[in-house]
Design a protein around this motif. Sequence first.
Motif, PDB file in Angstrom:
ATOM      1  N   HIS A  46      20.956   3.450   6.336  1.00 21.38           N
ATOM      2  CA  HIS A  46      20.290   2.314   6.976  1.00 21.38           C
ATOM      3  C   HIS A  46      19.465   2.770   8.178  1.00 21.38           C
ATOM      4  CE1 HIS A  46      23.717   0.695   4.743  1.00 21.38           C
ATOM      5  NE2 HIS A  46      22.877  -0.259   4.431  1.00 21.38           N
ATOM      6  N   TRP A  50      20.784 -11.020   4.380  1.00 22.46           N
ATOM      7  CA  TRP A  50      21.816 -10.231   3.678  1.00 22.46           C
ATOM      8  C   TRP A  50      23.155 -10.971   3.707  1.00 22.46           C
ATOM      9  CZ3 TRP A  50      26.524  -8.039   3.711  1.00 22.46           C
ATOM     10  CH2 TRP A  50      26.763  -6.920   2.909  1.00 22.46           C
ATOM     11  N   PHE A  90      14.681  -3.230  -0.765  1.00 18.89           N
ATOM     12  CA  PHE A  90      15.384  -2.537  -1.847  1.00 18.89           C
ATOM     13  C   PHE A  90      14.396  -2.061  -2.914  1.00 18.89           C
ATOM     14  CE2 PHE A  90      18.563  -4.871   0.376  1.00 18.89           C
ATOM     15  CZ  PHE A  90      19.721  -4.130   0.229  1.00 18.89           C
ATOM     16  N   TYR A 149      35.209   5.467  -2.553  1.00 17.81           N
ATOM     17  CA  TYR A 149      34.102   5.635  -1.610  1.00 17.81           C
ATOM     18  C   TYR A 149      34.476   6.578  -0.474  1.00 17.81           C
ATOM     19  CZ  TYR A 149      30.137   4.713   1.431  1.00 17.81           C
ATOM     20  OH  TYR A 149      29.012   4.868   2.205  1.00 17.81           O
ATOM     21  N   LYS A 171      28.391   2.977  -6.414  1.00 17.35           N
ATOM     22  CA  LYS A 171      28.769   3.331  -5.047  1.00 17.35           C
ATOM     23  C   LYS A 171      29.272   2.083  -4.313  1.00 17.35           C
ATOM     24  CE  LYS A 171      25.565   6.220  -3.410  1.00 17.35           C
ATOM     25  NZ  LYS A 171      24.333   6.526  -2.631  1.00 17.35           N
TER      26      LYS A 171
HETATM   27  C1  HEM Z   1      19.749  -5.949   6.584  1.00 15.40           C
HETATM   28  C2  HEM Z   1      20.774  -5.685   5.815  1.00 15.40           C
HETATM   29  C3  HEM Z   1      20.837  -4.530   4.847  1.00 15.40           C
HETATM   30  C4  HEM Z   1      19.848  -3.922   4.123  1.00 15.40           C
HETATM   31  C5  HEM Z   1      18.365  -4.275   4.073  1.00 15.40           C
HETATM   32  C6  HEM Z   1      20.477  -2.841   3.392  1.00 15.40           C
HETATM   33  C7  HEM Z   1      19.819  -1.977   2.533  1.00 15.40           C
HETATM   34  C8  HEM Z   1      20.397  -0.911   1.893  1.00 15.40           C
HETATM   35  C9  HEM Z   1      19.704  -0.023   0.999  1.00 15.40           C
HETATM   36  C10 HEM Z   1      18.232  -0.155   0.612  1.00 15.40           C
HETATM   37  C11 HEM Z   1      20.587   0.916   0.596  1.00 15.40           C
HETATM   38  C12 HEM Z   1      20.337   2.047  -0.398  1.00 15.40           C
HETATM   39  C13 HEM Z   1      19.899   3.262   0.281  1.00 15.40           C
HETATM   40  C14 HEM Z   1      19.536   4.256  -0.789  1.00 15.40           C
HETATM   41  O1  HEM Z   1      20.421   4.673  -1.557  1.00 15.40           O
HETATM   42  O2  HEM Z   1      18.366   4.606  -0.864  1.00 15.40           O
HETATM   43  C15 HEM Z   1      21.856   0.617   1.202  1.00 15.40           C
HETATM   44  C16 HEM Z   1      23.020   1.350   1.033  1.00 15.40           C
HETATM   45  C17 HEM Z   1      24.259   0.927   1.432  1.00 15.40           C
HETATM   46  N1  HEM Z   1      24.530  -0.231   2.125  1.00 15.40           N
HETATM   47 FE1  HEM Z   1      23.171  -1.506   2.907  1.00 15.40          FE
HETATM   48  N2  HEM Z   1      21.816  -2.813   3.658  1.00 15.40           N
HETATM   49  C18 HEM Z   1      22.079  -3.836   4.556  1.00 15.40           C
HETATM   50  C19 HEM Z   1      23.299  -4.189   5.060  1.00 15.40           C
HETATM   51  C20 HEM Z   1      24.491  -3.628   4.661  1.00 15.40           C
HETATM   52  C21 HEM Z   1      25.800  -4.098   5.099  1.00 15.40           C
HETATM   53  C22 HEM Z   1      26.043  -5.273   6.061  1.00 15.40           C
HETATM   54  C23 HEM Z   1      26.714  -3.291   4.488  1.00 15.40           C
HETATM   55  C24 HEM Z   1      28.229  -3.326   4.546  1.00 15.40           C
HETATM   56  C25 HEM Z   1      28.928  -4.424   4.663  1.00 15.40           C
HETATM   57  C26 HEM Z   1      25.986  -2.316   3.692  1.00 15.40           C
HETATM   58  C27 HEM Z   1      26.565  -1.306   2.941  1.00 15.40           C
HETATM   59  C28 HEM Z   1      25.894  -0.299   2.314  1.00 15.40           C
HETATM   60  C29 HEM Z   1      26.517   0.864   1.714  1.00 15.40           C
HETATM   61  C30 HEM Z   1      28.005   1.179   1.675  1.00 15.40           C
HETATM   62  C31 HEM Z   1      25.497   1.644   1.174  1.00 15.40           C
HETATM   63  C32 HEM Z   1      25.658   2.984   0.443  1.00 15.40           C
HETATM   64  C33 HEM Z   1      25.680   4.085   1.481  1.00 15.40           C
HETATM   65  C34 HEM Z   1      25.907   5.448   0.824  1.00 15.40           C
HETATM   66  O3  HEM Z   1      24.920   5.994   0.310  1.00 15.40           O
HETATM   67  O4  HEM Z   1      27.053   5.918   0.814  1.00 15.40           O
HETATM   68  N3  HEM Z   1      24.643  -2.553   3.815  1.00 15.40           N
HETATM   69  N4  HEM Z   1      21.706  -0.509   2.000  1.00 15.40           N
END
Ligand code: HEM
Length: 137
Positions: A69, A86, A32, A61, A46
Motif C-alpha cells: 500500500h 473500501w 486495482f 498468510y 493471498k
Molecule cells: C484504500 C484502501 C485500500 C486499497 C486501495 C487497497 C489496495 C490494494 C491493492 C491494489 C493490493 C494489491 C497489491 C499488489 O499485489 O499489487 C492490496 C494488497 C493487500 N491489501 Fe489492500 N487496499 C486497501 C486497504 C486494505 C485494508 C484496510 C486491508 C486490511 C484490512 C488490506 C489488506 C491487504 C493485504 C493483506 C494485501 C496483500 C499484501 C501482500 O502482498 O502480502 N488492504 N491492497
Amino acid sequence: MLSDIQNRTDVENLVNTFYEKVRADATIGMIFNEVAHVDWPSHLPKMYDFWESILFGTGQYRGRPMPPHFKLNEHHPFKPEYFDAWLALFYQTVDELFEGEKATEAKVRAVNIAAVMEHRINQINEGATASLLHRDQ
Ligand code: HEM
C-alpha cells in the motif's frame, strides 16, 4: 437468518464477493484495475490466507500487509475517500452474507487495520510535502 463465518469456504466467499464489488466501484476500482493491475489469481488466495489467519489463526498468510500500500501510494497518493469506499464495501459484503461474532470481528479488524494504514500513509505524505516545502531553504 444468516450464519456466521465458519471456515475457509466462507472466507473465500467473503473475499470473492468483496473484490467483485471493489473492482466495479467508481472510487477505488481503478486503483486495482488501472494503477496496480492486480493479478487476481494470485491476489485472491493471498487474501483468503490473510482473513483466515485473522479470524481463525489457521491461514498461511506470512506476508506484510502494509508495504504494497505504501508502494501504491507513491504512484497514486491515497485519499481519505479510498478508505471510506473500501470500508463501506467491506461492511456491506460482511453484512450481506454473514451474521455473528466472527462477522463482527472481521469488521472490527478491517476498520482497525485501515486506520493504522491511513495514519501511516498520512504521515508519509505529510513528510513528503514538508520536504518539498523546505527543498530550497
Ligand atoms: C484504500 C484502501 C485500500 C486499497 C486501495 C487497497 C489496495 C490494494 C491493492 C491494489 C493490493 C494489491 C497489491 C499488489 O499485489 O499489487 C492490496 C494488497 C493487500 N491489501 Fe489492500 N487496499 C486497501 C486497504 C486494505 C485494508 C484496510 C486491508 C486490511 C484490512 C488490506 C489488506 C491487504 C493485504 C493483506 C494485501 C496483500 C499484501 C501482500 O502482498 O502480502 N488492504 N491492497
